[in-house]
Scaffold this motif. Sequence first.
Motif, PDB file in Angstrom:
ATOM      1  N   LEU A 247       0.825  -1.199   0.000  1.00 27.83           N
ATOM      2  CA  LEU A 247       0.000   0.000   0.000  1.00 27.83           C
ATOM      3  C   LEU A 247       0.859   1.248   0.000  1.00 27.83           C
ATOM      4  N   PRO A 248       0.468   2.272  -0.763  1.00 29.37           N
ATOM      5  CA  PRO A 248       1.219   3.535  -0.733  1.00 29.37           C
ATOM      6  C   PRO A 248       0.976   4.265   0.584  1.00 29.37           C
ATOM      7  N   GLU A 249       1.915   5.090   0.966  1.00 24.23           N
ATOM      8  CA  GLU A 249       1.757   5.891   2.176  1.00 24.23           C
ATOM      9  C   GLU A 249       0.675   6.956   1.955  1.00 24.23           C
ATOM     10  N   LEU A 250      -0.125   7.198   3.000  1.00 21.97           N
ATOM     11  CA  LEU A 250      -1.126   8.264   2.926  1.00 21.97           C
ATOM     12  C   LEU A 250      -0.452   9.579   3.278  1.00 21.97           C
ATOM     13  N   ASP A 251       0.046  10.245   2.253  1.00 23.90           N
ATOM     14  CA  ASP A 251       0.740  11.514   2.470  1.00 23.90           C
ATOM     15  C   ASP A 251       0.457  12.442   1.302  1.00 23.90           C
ATOM     16  N   ASP A 252       1.144  13.565   1.274  1.00 26.97           N
ATOM     17  CA  ASP A 252       0.908  14.552   0.217  1.00 26.97           C
ATOM     18  C   ASP A 252       1.217  13.981  -1.164  1.00 26.97           C
ATOM     19  N   GLU A 253       2.247  13.129  -1.247  1.00 24.40           N
ATOM     20  CA  GLU A 253       2.605  12.535  -2.539  1.00 24.40           C
ATOM     21  C   GLU A 253       1.469  11.654  -3.063  1.00 24.40           C
ATOM     22  N   PHE A 254       0.831  10.943  -2.150  1.00 30.58           N
ATOM     23  CA  PHE A 254      -0.317  10.108  -2.539  1.00 30.58           C
ATOM     24  C   PHE A 254      -1.423  10.996  -3.103  1.00 30.58           C
ATOM     25  N   ALA A 255      -1.703  12.103  -2.421  1.00 32.55           N
ATOM     26  CA  ALA A 255      -2.750  13.021  -2.880  1.00 32.55           C
ATOM     27  C   ALA A 255      -2.442  13.547  -4.277  1.00 32.55           C
ATOM     28  N   LYS A 256      -1.157  13.884  -4.526  1.00 28.57           N
ATOM     29  CA  LYS A 256      -0.769  14.386  -5.842  1.00 28.57           C
ATOM     30  C   LYS A 256      -0.945  13.321  -6.925  1.00 28.57           C
ATOM     31  N   ASP A 257      -0.672  12.056  -6.555  1.00 27.02           N
ATOM     32  CA  ASP A 257      -0.747  10.959  -7.534  1.00 27.02           C
ATOM     33  C   ASP A 257      -2.184  10.646  -7.941  1.00 27.02           C
ATOM     34  N   SER A 259      -5.043  12.702  -7.348  1.00 24.74           N
ATOM     35  CA  SER A 259      -5.984  13.813  -7.472  1.00 24.74           C
ATOM     36  C   SER A 259      -5.270  15.042  -8.006  1.00 24.74           C
ATOM     37  N   GLU A 260      -6.056  16.134  -8.101  1.00 24.15           N
ATOM     38  CA  GLU A 260      -5.462  17.400  -8.541  1.00 24.15           C
ATOM     39  C   GLU A 260      -4.997  18.245  -7.365  1.00 24.15           C
ATOM     40  N   PHE A 261      -5.033  17.682  -6.160  1.00 26.25           N
ATOM     41  CA  PHE A 261      -4.668  18.453  -4.967  1.00 26.25           C
ATOM     42  C   PHE A 261      -3.201  18.229  -4.607  1.00 26.25           C
ATOM     43  N   ASP A 262      -2.635  19.216  -3.925  1.00 27.52           N
ATOM     44  CA  ASP A 262      -1.222  19.157  -3.559  1.00 27.52           C
ATOM     45  C   ASP A 262      -0.988  18.571  -2.177  1.00 27.52           C
ATOM     46  N   THR A 263      -2.011  18.611  -1.327  1.00 27.98           N
ATOM     47  CA  THR A 263      -1.817  18.094   0.029  1.00 27.98           C
ATOM     48  C   THR A 263      -2.885  17.060   0.361  1.00 27.98           C
ATOM     49  N   LEU A 264      -2.545  16.201   1.302  1.00 25.47           N
ATOM     50  CA  LEU A 264      -3.477  15.156   1.722  1.00 25.47           C
ATOM     51  C   LEU A 264      -4.695  15.775   2.393  1.00 25.47           C
ATOM     52  N   GLU A 265      -4.505  16.851   3.147  1.00 30.44           N
ATOM     53  CA  GLU A 265      -5.635  17.470   3.840  1.00 30.44           C
ATOM     54  C   GLU A 265      -6.641  18.044   2.847  1.00 30.44           C
ATOM     55  N   GLU A 266      -6.149  18.662   1.770  1.00 32.60           N
ATOM     56  CA  GLU A 266      -7.061  19.187   0.742  1.00 32.60           C
ATOM     57  C   GLU A 266      -7.826  18.038   0.085  1.00 32.60           C
ATOM     58  N   TYR A 267      -7.097  16.959  -0.203  1.00 32.18           N
ATOM     59  CA  TYR A 267      -7.729  15.809  -0.852  1.00 32.18           C
ATOM     60  C   TYR A 267      -8.784  15.184   0.057  1.00 32.18           C
ATOM     61  N   LYS A 268      -8.475  15.067   1.347  1.00 32.82           N
ATOM     62  CA  LYS A 268      -9.433  14.485   2.294  1.00 32.82           C
ATOM     63  C   LYS A 268     -10.691  15.345   2.399  1.00 32.82           C
ATOM     64  N   ALA A 269     -10.536  16.657   2.374  1.00 34.41           N
ATOM     65  CA  ALA A 269     -11.694  17.550   2.448  1.00 34.41           C
ATOM     66  C   ALA A 269     -12.590  17.365   1.223  1.00 34.41           C
ATOM     67  N   ASP A 270     -11.972  17.258   0.051  1.00 32.38           N
ATOM     68  CA  ASP A 270     -12.751  17.042  -1.173  1.00 32.38           C
ATOM     69  C   ASP A 270     -13.408  15.669  -1.167  1.00 32.38           C
ATOM     70  N   LEU A 271     -12.660  14.665  -0.722  1.00 33.12           N
ATOM     71  CA  LEU A 271     -13.193  13.304  -0.665  1.00 33.12           C
ATOM     72  C   LEU A 271     -14.381  13.230   0.288  1.00 33.12           C
ATOM     73  N   LYS A 272     -14.275  13.932   1.412  1.00 35.11           N
ATOM     74  CA  LYS A 272     -15.381  13.953   2.373  1.00 35.11           C
ATOM     75  C   LYS A 272     -16.623  14.582   1.752  1.00 35.11           C
ATOM     76  N   ALA A 273     -16.434  15.659   0.991  1.00 35.60           N
ATOM     77  CA  ALA A 273     -17.566  16.320   0.327  1.00 35.60           C
ATOM     78  C   ALA A 273     -18.211  15.383  -0.689  1.00 35.60           C
ATOM     79  N   GLN A 274     -17.391  14.625  -1.419  1.00 31.46           N
ATOM     80  CA  GLN A 274     -17.919  13.662  -2.385  1.00 31.46           C
ATOM     81  C   GLN A 274     -18.725  12.573  -1.682  1.00 31.46           C
ATOM     82  N   LEU A 275     -18.202  12.077  -0.574  1.00 29.33           N
ATOM     83  CA  LEU A 275     -18.893  11.022   0.171  1.00 29.33           C
ATOM     84  C   LEU A 275     -20.217  11.530   0.738  1.00 29.33           C
ATOM     85  N   GLU A 276     -20.223  12.771   1.202  1.00 26.36           N
ATOM     86  CA  GLU A 276     -21.464  13.350   1.737  1.00 26.36           C
ATOM     87  C   GLU A 276     -22.512  13.490   0.639  1.00 26.36           C
ATOM     88  N   SER A 277     -22.069  13.909  -0.553  1.00 32.24           N
ATOM     89  CA  SER A 277     -22.989  14.044  -1.679  1.00 32.24           C
ATOM     90  C   SER A 277     -23.560  12.680  -2.070  1.00 32.24           C
TER      91      SER A 277
END
Length: 446
Positions: A247-257, A259-277
């Motif tokens: 498994l890849p590490e859950l870090d900023d590099e994973f988020a870049k690979d 998604s279009e986000f640069d940080t894991l926190e940004e990606y998690k926020a977007d992912l949470k919004a998608q899951l809520e929708s």
Amino acid sequence: MKATWEKIEKNLGVLEVEVEAERVAAALDKAFNKVVKKANVPGFRKGKVPRPIFESRFGVESLYQDAIDILLPEAYGEAVEETDIFPVDRPEVDIEQFAKGQPFIFKAKVTVKPEVVLGQYKGLEVPAQKAEITEDELNAELKRLQERHAELVVVDDEPAANGDIAVIDFDGSVDGVQFEGGQAERHSLELGSNSFIPGFEEQVVGMSTGDFKDVEVTFPEAYHAENLAGKAAVFKVKVHEIKRKQLPELDDEFAKDVSEFDTLEEYKADLKAQLESRKQEELKGARETAVVDAAAANAEVEIPDAMIASEVANMVRDFDNRLRQQGMNMDMFLSFSGQTREDLELQMKGDAEKRVRNNLVLEVIAKAENIEVSEEEVNEELASMAESFKRTPEEIRSILAANGSLSSLNDEISLRKTIDFLVENSVEVEAPATQEEAAPEEASAE
């Protein structure tokens, strides 16, 4: 034409029809024009036999069946429209009278759409739910994404474990005789996937690269190949290679690979919004199902077997179409699953009955509430379909009209509007607290 309808049971009645003698004569003319083309009469070419000579030789009665076949369907259709009934099965027709110069009289025993007596359908209670995503749900989605982007690495110094991919040769036999489909080389098997015969994968777990082993299993009694069902088998297994997901590490590099986000926190926020929708849509669907089921449960209706059988046939046909889209067909599915077509139909019968019941109730609610479909709503639906199929709305309308499906489109829109009406007129209630939720309150009260 005269037509009368008399109900003899809840969903069964008799349609009595009398057709004018003039229409009988016209049908006999059409029957003669059809039959004379094949009539063999000495001295006349086919199709040129005069009517009087034909009737003298063969009898006018020889035209009766063809004339009935011509006249009966159109007379039956007109009688159905005149008496404003809705048949749901083929009629049982009894010819009372058919003769030259006489009215055509027939009776048809017809099963019709059942009457629905509505119960409560407004103010129905549904449990209140919020489209909130917990930290556990977010972490579970991240874990799933990790799995999807995992790399397979070869493991040389550890035995195979569940979740690993074992690359194996196997050679199966029953009573020392090989059987069809029981041999393969360098087959990739995910251990723990339960894709092989019960007991097989569990015995490969613990094997290492280069190991040989006899794996003993018993085919299930309901196995699709009857010659193997319930039989004990031995598979000679060799492990060529073991691959394990890294498994890849859950870090900023994973988020870049991923998604279009640069940080894991940004990606998690977007992912949470998608899951809520997504959850919002799921809850919406659940609420719609709940109110429709409740309204149907409160109604009284006796459904004819013919309507259930027709819906089962529709469901089987839809299932077959989905199989074909996946590169399979019904025969292959039945062979793999060890089922018969009758088994499949029996499994679908309960859902079919529920669908028919719900649709009947929704149709009556739509009438009771004067829910109608406007031309603008039809055009919007056609535009949406056109966008999906990369066609123009006019082309979609023409296709539906040619298939006789334009009225079905109206019915679908009406159905959705009626469901929306039920949801808008339902009441959200808080679900009672579970014992676990109530326990802290009780403890603090003490």
